[in-house]
Design a protein around this motif. Structure first.
Motif, short mmCIF file in Angstrom:
data_model
loop_
_atom_site.label_atom_id
_atom_site.label_comp_id
_atom_site.label_asym_id
_atom_site.label_seq_id
_atom_site.Cartn_x
_atom_site.Cartn_y
_atom_site.Cartn_z
N LEU A 99 0.97 -1.27 0.17
CA LEU A 99 0.26 -0.58 0.45
C LEU A 99 0.80 1.23 -0.04
N SER A 100 2.02 1.04 1.21
CA SER A 100 2.64 2.57 0.71
C SER A 100 3.50 2.46 -0.33
N ASP A 101 3.68 1.23 -0.63
CA ASP A 101 4.55 1.58 -2.87
C ASP A 101 3.80 2.38 -3.20
N PHE A 102 2.21 1.85 -3.20
CA PHE A 102 1.15 2.48 -4.15
C PHE A 102 1.12 3.42 -4.01
N ALA A 103 1.10 3.92 -2.97
CA ALA A 103 0.75 5.28 -2.37
C ALA A 103 1.69 6.47 -2.99
N SER A 104 3.02 5.95 -2.86
CA SER A 104 3.85 6.67 -3.71
C SER A 104 4.15 6.46 -4.49
N ASN A 105 4.00 5.47 -5.75
CA ASN A 105 4.41 5.20 -6.99
C ASN A 105 3.03 6.47 -7.86
#
Ligand code: AMP
Ligand code: GLY
Length: 425
Positions: A54-60
Motif C-alpha cells: 500500500l505504501s509503495d502504491f501510494a508513493s508511485n
C-alpha cells in the motif's frame, strides 16, 4: 487530490460515497474495495494489511491523502510507514493505536486516569484467569475479553462459572483469536443502553460526529452472539445535549489529553463504545477508526465536505473547522450471510439491489460483495447495509425495510428491530 481508501466493508463504501462528492477530489482509489466501491472508485487489488504494498502504491501514484478504514493496519503501524515516506495519511500511529489494539492497555490506561469503565482484572495465564473466576470477586454475568484485536467478537458475556471457564479456554487454550488470547480481561457486566461516540481529533482538539447506536447481537431483541454490528441509527435516542457534554468532558477530553501526555497522540478517530449506566456513561471499549455500520448513517447525515474534515486532523488544525450535519435521523440495517457471525457460505447470487435502490433516498452500501460476469455475489459475513435518512426515525426504518423486501440471496438474514423504541425518548 488523489485519495486512497483502505478497506472493503460498508464503512469504506460509505466513506468512498461521501468522498466522491468532495470538490477537492480528482481521483479515488479503494484497496481492496468491494463491488460497491468499484462504481465510484478504482479498486486496487491490495489487502488492507499489506502495508508495504500500500505504501509503495501510494508513493508511485502520488496519492495526496490515504484514509484507513479498519483497525488492523493501524495497529500494525501503517501510519508510521506512510509518514516515514512523507505520505499524508488519516489515522493514529502504532503507539496511539494501542488504545484499540490492547484491551489490557486500554483498561489500565482508564484506571490510571480515573476514566469511568467497568471494574476489571487482567489474567496473564490460564491459571490466573481460573483463579480470578473462582475468587467470587465478580458477580455473574461477567465479561471475558481477549486482549488483542478480534473483529468485534472477542468479548464474551458469561452467565455462570462454567461458561466463563469455557470462554477463557476458547481464548487462551484454543487460541480462537490467535495471539490476541495471550492475556484476558475479566470484567464486571454493565447494564444500560449502548452508544457509539465518535470524534475526529488532531491529537489535541476534537470534532464530534453525530451520535449513533449500534445493534451488536445477531438476532432481534439482542439475542445471540455479538457481531461487528447488525445495524445502527443516528442520533442515539439516549444521548441528550447535557449527556453529550458530560461524555466529552469526562471521557473524550481526558482520553485525548492523557494519551498525549503519555506520548501517544490520537490523530484520526477516537471511537468510544459506551454503556449509559445509571451511574453515568462508562467506557466499554476504545476504537481508533470509524465504526461499521455507524459510519453509514453518519455519512448520510454529514453536510460538510468529508475531505476537509479529514485534512483538519491530518494537518492538525481542527480549531478552524466545524462539521455541519443534517437534522434528520438516519439508519442502516445490515443484511448478513446465513450463519454469520459463526460459519457462513459465500458465493450466493444477490438479486434485487437495483429495485431496492429505486426507492428515493435509499442507499445500499456494499460490504462482502463481489462482481463477476455481470452479477453480484456474496463474499463475506456482512453483505449489504441498507440505509436511509427521512424526517422521522419511523419513516426512515419503514423505507429501509421496504427496500430490503426487494433484495434476495440464499439464507440472507437481518434484524427486524433496528431503531425499535428509538422514538420514545
Ligand atoms: P468490546 O469488544 O469490548 O466492545 O465488547 C463488544 C460488546 O460486548 C459491547 O458492545 C457490549 O455489547 C458487550 N460488552 C463488552 N463489555 C461489556 C460489559 N462490561 N458489560 C456489558 N456488556 C459488555
Ligand atoms: N460497530 C462496531 C464497531 O465498528 O466496532
Amino acid at each position: 487530490m488523489k485519495i486512497l481508501i483502505i478497506g472493503s466493508g460498508g464503512r469504506e463504501h460509505a466513506l468512498a460515497w461521501k468522498i466522491s462528492q468532495s470538490s477537492r477530489l480528482e481521483k479515488l482509489y479503494c484497496a481492496p474495495g468491494n463491488a460497491g466501491t468499484m462504481s465510484i472508485a478504482e479498486n486496487v487489488p491490495l489487502g488492507a494489511s499489506d502495508i508495504q504494498g500500500l505504501s509503495d502504491f501510494a508513493s508511485n501514484e502520488k496519492i495526496d491523502l490515504t484514509v484507513v478504514g479498519p483497525e488492523l493496519p493501524l495497529i500494525l503501524g501503517i501510519v508510521d510507514e506512510f509518514e516515514k515516506k512523507g505520505l499524508k495519511i488519516f489515522g493514529p500511529d502504532k503507539n496511539a493505536a494501542e488504545l484499540e489494539g490492547s484491551k489490557v492497555f486500554a483498561k489500565q490506561f482508564m484506571e490510571r486516569h480515573k476514566i469511568p469503565t467497568a471494574k476489571f482484572k487482567v489474567a496473564e495465564s490460564l491459571e490466573q484467569a481460573m483463579e480470578i473466576l473462582k475468587s467470587e470477586e465478580f458477580y455473574f454475568p461477567l465479561v471475558v475479553k481477549a486482549d488483542g484485536p478480534a473483529a468485534g467478537k472477542g468479548a464474551i458475556v458469561c452467565r455462570n462459572l462454567k461458561r466463563a471457564e469455557e470462554a477463557v479456554n476458547l481464548i487462551m487454550v484454543e487460541k480462537k483469536f490467535s495471539d490476541s488470547g495471550k492475556r484476558v480481561v475479566i470484567e464486571e457486566f454493565l447494564t444500560g443502553k449502548e452508544a457509539s461516540f465518535i470524534v475526529i481529533s488532531d491529537g489535541v482538539k476534537v470534532l464530534p460526529f453525530v451520535t449513533t447506536m449500534d445493534h451488536k447481537p445477531v438476532f432481534d431483541e439482542d439475542r445471540g452472539p455479538n457481531t461487528g454490528g447488525m445495524g445502527a441509527i443516528s442520533p442515539s435516542p439516549f444521548i441528550d445535549k447535557e449527556l453529550f457534554h458530560e461524555i466529552v468532558k469526562t471521557i473524550v477530553f481526558p482520553t485525548i489529553t492523557r494519551m498525549l501526555e503519555e506520548g501517544r497522540k490520537i490523530k484520526g478517530v477516537l471511537y468510544v463504545g459506551l454503556m449509559l449506566t445509571e451511574q453515568g456513561p462508562k467506557v466499554l471499549e476504545y476504537n481508533c477508526r470509524f465504526g461499521d455500520p455507524e459510519t453509514q448513517p453518519q455519512m448520510l447525515r454529514m453536510e460538510s465536505d468529508l475531505v476537509d474534515v479529514l485534512l483538519a486532523s491530518v494537518e492538525e488544525n481542527i480549531l478552524e473547522k466545524e462539521i455541519q450535519w443534517s437534522h434528520q435521523p438516519a439508519a442502516c440495517v445490515v443484511i448478513a450471510s446465513g450463519g454469520y457471525p459463526i460459519k457462513y457460505e459465500k458465493g450466493k447470487k444477490i438479486e434485487g439491489m437495483e429495485e431496492a435502490a429505486k426507492f428515493p433516498g435509499v442507499f445500499v452500501f456494499h460490504a462482502g460483495t463481489e462482481f463477476k460476469d455481470g452479477e453480484y455475489y456474496t463474499s463475506g459475513g456482512r453483505v449489504l447495509g441498507v440505509c436511509a435518512s427521512e424526517k422521522t426515525l419511523e419513516e426512515t426504518m419503514d423505507k429501509i425495510y421496504k427496500a430490503i423486501s426487494r433484495i434476495y440471496f440464499e439464507a440472507m438474514h437481518w434484524r427486524r428491530d433496528i431503531g425499535a423504541g428509538g422514538e420514545e425518548e
